[in-house]
Design a protein around this motif. Structure first.
Motif, mmCIF file in Angstrom:
data_model
loop_
_atom_site.group_PDB
_atom_site.id
_atom_site.type_symbol
_atom_site.label_atom_id
_atom_site.label_comp_id
_atom_site.label_asym_id
_atom_site.label_seq_id
_atom_site.Cartn_x
_atom_site.Cartn_y
_atom_site.Cartn_z
ATOM 1 N N ASN A 1 3.736 -1.054 0.690
ATOM 2 C CA ASN A 1 3.694 -0.423 -0.635
ATOM 3 C C ASN A 1 4.434 0.919 -0.679
ATOM 4 O O ASN A 1 4.063 1.809 -1.435
ATOM 5 C CB ASN A 1 2.251 -0.263 -1.098
ATOM 6 N N SER A 2 5.483 1.044 0.107
ATOM 7 C CA SER A 2 6.297 2.261 0.094
ATOM 8 C C SER A 2 6.943 2.453 -1.269
ATOM 9 O O SER A 2 7.190 1.484 -1.993
ATOM 10 C CB SER A 2 7.410 2.170 1.140
ATOM 11 N N ILE A 3 7.262 3.702 -1.582
ATOM 12 C CA ILE A 3 8.054 3.944 -2.783
ATOM 13 C C ILE A 3 9.444 3.353 -2.554
ATOM 14 O O ILE A 3 9.878 3.186 -1.413
ATOM 15 C CB ILE A 3 8.112 5.451 -3.139
ATOM 16 N N LYS A 4 10.123 3.038 -3.619
ATOM 17 C CA LYS A 4 11.399 2.311 -3.543
ATOM 18 C C LYS A 4 12.405 2.925 -2.550
ATOM 19 O O LYS A 4 12.961 2.208 -1.725
ATOM 20 C CB LYS A 4 12.008 2.179 -4.940
ATOM 21 N N PRO A 5 12.670 4.234 -2.599
ATOM 22 C CA PRO A 5 13.676 4.779 -1.678
ATOM 23 C C PRO A 5 13.289 4.661 -0.195
ATOM 24 O O PRO A 5 14.142 4.778 0.668
ATOM 25 C CB PRO A 5 13.777 6.251 -2.077
ATOM 26 N N ARG A 6 12.019 4.433 0.102
ATOM 27 C CA ARG A 6 11.570 4.364 1.491
ATOM 28 C C ARG A 6 11.199 2.942 1.934
ATOM 29 O O ARG A 6 10.757 2.753 3.061
ATOM 30 C CB ARG A 6 10.370 5.293 1.695
ATOM 31 N N GLN A 7 11.378 1.966 1.062
ATOM 32 C CA GLN A 7 11.009 0.590 1.408
ATOM 33 C C GLN A 7 11.762 0.135 2.658
ATOM 34 O O GLN A 7 12.957 0.337 2.784
ATOM 35 C CB GLN A 7 11.280 -0.357 0.245
ATOM 36 N N SER B 1 2.294 9.905 -2.290
ATOM 37 C CA SER B 1 2.950 8.613 -2.079
ATOM 38 C C SER B 1 1.945 7.477 -2.285
ATOM 39 O O SER B 1 0.744 7.644 -2.047
ATOM 40 C CB SER B 1 3.563 8.541 -0.679
#
Length: 191
Positions: free
Chosen positions: A174-180, A23
């Motif tokens: 800076n999370s990946i999109k699905p976890r923002q 991640s």
């Protein structure tokens, strides 16, 4: 939530937590680590993309722990150079040893809520003096449906504050999109 439960998840390809690579938040955290001699533990390591990334970037003292055999086999098939002696196929709560850093990525949120205090205590026990635990925790409403089980900063502090000095504990930018919006980055020092 034993070895058979987790093996079944891998066998049935029910691994929604697995994004197929390290991640972004953990990659960026690792990239700023200067001491390549740190003894690092990744509990509930799953397919161990973090361990592979660390190893390929000059960290050789990485230990992974997982109760299920399938993700360990996946790592060995994908990355044959990872040392067998540093693969711990066992229950995290029975683990012995001392580490400088514990990296958390989706293991804590997969535990039954009743095990969360035990996780904080066990992490403290496994760390050297001045050791750190860093990584990501999910930040969404706690539900009985899971894993993953949610939670929030206030709840998590009740588990970790007795054992750790809280350095950073904030929404992950800076999370990946699905976890923002659903992750907290943390960095705690052992008290």
């Amino acid at each position: 939530m034993n070895k058979d439960f987790w093996s079944s998840k891998y066998q049935k390809d029910q691994t929604g937590w697995d994004i197929g690579h390290i991640s972004t938040p953990l990659k960026e955290y690792i990239d700023q680590l200067k001491n390549k001699n740190l003894k690092i533990l990744i509990p509930g390591a799953g397919n161990s993309y973090e361990a592979e990334y660390l190893f390929k970037n000059g960290f050789e003292n990485i230990w992974i722990c997982d109760i299920a055999e399938e993700p360990i086999k996946n790592l060995k098939a994908r990355f044959r150079d990872f040392p067998d002696a540093q693969i711990l196929h066992e229950d995290f709560f029975k683990l012995q040893g001392r580490f400088d850093l514990i990296l958390e990525q989706t293991f804590f949120c997969a535990l039954p809520v009743s095990k969360r205090p035990d996780y904080a205590k066990k992490s403290h026990d496994l760390l050297q003096a001045n050791g750190k635990i860093s990584g990501l925790l999910f930040n969404f409403k706690l539900t009985s449906n899971g894993p993953p089980f949610g939670g929030n900063k206030e709840e998590y502090l009740t588990y970790f504050s007795p054992y750790f000095k809280i350095n950073i504990f904030e929404p992950c930018y800076n999370s990946i999109k699905p976890r923002q919006g659903n992750e907290l980055f943390f960095n705690f020092n052992k008290k």
